[in-house]
Design a protein around this motif. Structure first.
Motif, PDB file in Angstrom:
ATOM      1  N   GLY A   1     -17.429  22.596  -8.210  1.00 52.26           N
ATOM      2  CA  GLY A   1     -16.138  22.608  -7.151  1.00 52.26           C
ATOM      3  C   GLY A   1     -16.094  23.122  -6.163  1.00 52.26           C
ATOM      4  N   ILE A   2     -15.640  23.393  -4.924  1.00 48.66           N
ATOM      5  CA  ILE A   2     -15.341  24.073  -3.835  1.00 48.66           C
ATOM      6  C   ILE A   2     -13.337  23.610  -3.286  1.00 48.66           C
ATOM      7  CG2 ILE A   2     -15.625  24.569  -1.333  1.00 48.66           C
ATOM      8  CD1 ILE A   2     -18.570  22.610  -2.021  1.00 48.66           C
ATOM      9  N   LYS A   3     -12.914  25.522  -3.755  1.00 47.09           N
ATOM     10  CA  LYS A   3     -11.568  25.648  -3.338  1.00 47.09           C
ATOM     11  C   LYS A   3     -11.769  26.939  -2.277  1.00 47.09           C
ATOM     12  CE  LYS A   3      -9.950  27.316  -6.491  1.00 47.09           C
ATOM     13  NZ  LYS A   3      -9.142  27.714  -7.891  1.00 47.09           N
ATOM     14  N   GLU A   4     -10.712  25.858  -1.472  1.00 49.06           N
ATOM     15  CA  GLU A   4     -10.216  26.854  -0.144  1.00 49.06           C
ATOM     16  C   GLU A   4      -9.586  28.010  -0.017  1.00 49.06           C
ATOM     17  OE1 GLU A   4      -8.673  26.971   4.532  1.00 49.06           O
ATOM     18  OE2 GLU A   4      -7.597  24.885   3.252  1.00 49.06           O
ATOM     19  N   THR A  18     -13.101  30.627   3.892  1.00 48.20           N
ATOM     20  CA  THR A  18     -13.084  31.026   3.317  1.00 48.20           C
ATOM     21  C   THR A  18     -13.269  30.630   1.196  1.00 48.20           C
ATOM     22  OG1 THR A  18     -12.825  32.615   3.676  1.00 48.20           O
ATOM     23  CG2 THR A  18     -12.905  33.042   1.876  1.00 48.20           C
ATOM     24  N   VAL A  19     -13.990  30.315   0.769  1.00 45.18           N
ATOM     25  CA  VAL A  19     -14.349  29.377  -0.193  1.00 45.18           C
ATOM     26  C   VAL A  19     -14.509  29.707  -1.700  1.00 45.18           C
ATOM     27  CG1 VAL A  19     -14.396  27.098   1.272  1.00 45.18           C
ATOM     28  CG2 VAL A  19     -16.058  28.603   0.250  1.00 45.18           C
ATOM     29  N   ALA A  22     -18.767  27.002  -6.636  1.00 42.07           N
ATOM     30  CA  ALA A  22     -19.062  26.917  -7.868  1.00 42.07           C
ATOM     31  C   ALA A  22     -20.556  26.372  -7.613  1.00 42.07           C
ATOM     32  CB  ALA A  22     -18.144  26.115  -9.243  1.00 42.07           C
ATOM     33  N   MET A  23     -21.421  26.428  -6.762  1.00 43.05           N
ATOM     34  CA  MET A  23     -22.035  25.540  -6.477  1.00 43.05           C
ATOM     35  C   MET A  23     -23.724  26.277  -6.557  1.00 43.05           C
ATOM     36  SD  MET A  23     -20.768  22.211  -6.374  1.00 43.05           S
ATOM     37  CE  MET A  23     -21.497  21.164  -5.360  1.00 43.05           C
ATOM     38  N   ASN A  24     -23.230  27.327  -7.018  1.00 50.02           N
ATOM     39  CA  ASN A  24     -25.015  28.840  -7.187  1.00 50.02           C
ATOM     40  C   ASN A  24     -25.760  27.807  -8.102  1.00 50.02           C
ATOM     41  OD1 ASN A  24     -23.362  30.417  -5.255  1.00 50.02           O
ATOM     42  ND2 ASN A  24     -22.303  31.553  -7.420  1.00 50.02           N
ATOM     43  N   THR A  79     -23.094  33.466 -12.870  1.00 55.92           N
ATOM     44  CA  THR A  79     -22.326  32.981 -13.029  1.00 55.92           C
ATOM     45  C   THR A  79     -22.746  31.601 -12.097  1.00 55.92           C
ATOM     46  OG1 THR A  79     -20.958  34.167 -11.554  1.00 55.92           O
ATOM     47  CG2 THR A  79     -19.794  34.089 -13.592  1.00 55.92           C
ATOM     48  N   PRO A  80     -22.300  30.736 -12.292  1.00 58.15           N
ATOM     49  CA  PRO A  80     -22.338  29.833 -11.630  1.00 58.15           C
ATOM     50  C   PRO A  80     -21.358  29.293  -9.963  1.00 58.15           C
ATOM     51  CG  PRO A  80     -21.329  28.447 -12.533  1.00 58.15           C
ATOM     52  CD  PRO A  80     -21.651  29.356 -13.451  1.00 58.15           C
ATOM     53  N   ASP A  81     -20.217  30.547  -9.628  1.00 59.24           N
ATOM     54  CA  ASP A  81     -19.805  30.468  -8.879  1.00 59.24           C
ATOM     55  C   ASP A  81     -19.332  32.208  -8.236  1.00 59.24           C
ATOM     56  OD1 ASP A  81     -18.315  31.591 -11.977  1.00 59.24           O
ATOM     57  OD2 ASP A  81     -16.554  31.091 -10.423  1.00 59.24           O
TER      58      ASP A  81
END
Length: 114
Positions: A1-4, A18-19, A22-24, A79-81
């Protein structure tokens, strides 16, 4: 996910986005596992990256830069984020600004090479 992220050391404002993301390692959005890779997948340029806390916009310190392989060697571990700070390419500061004004300034900003 993506969160501002509207908080922290470099919150989203008119000049930057700036976000928490979790897209790594995502095959399409961020296969490079870097904030540079994440930002560029949206046509933006990275100015910094941060380890995140509690899978959110909790971040701070000097950051880990744009080219750290996220989840490999950063404080947050594998971690993926992470939190990435991106700007539109034209918003990037000049690397070596001149000390003296030009006698022949650019006539059209869009003609200046990026």
């Amino acid at each position: 996910g993506i969160k501002e992220c509207k908080n922290g050391a470099e919150p989203t404002n008119e000049a930057r986005c700036t976000v928490w993301q979790a897209m790594n390692g995502d095959d399409i959005v961020n296969p490079e596992r870097t904030c540079r890779g994440f930002c560029s997948s949206f046509g933006l340029q990275c100015i910094n990256g941060y380890d995140d806390g509690e899978n959110s916009c909790l971040y701070g310190g000097d950051g880990i830069g744009c080219d750290s392989v996220l989840g490999c060697c950063s404080e947050g571990g594998p971690t993926p984020d992470h939190v990435c700070v991106c700007v539109v390419s034209s918003m990037m500061p000049t690397k070596d600004p001149s000390q003296i004004p030009s006698t022949t300034p650019s006539k059209n900003v869009s003609e200046v090479p990026s």
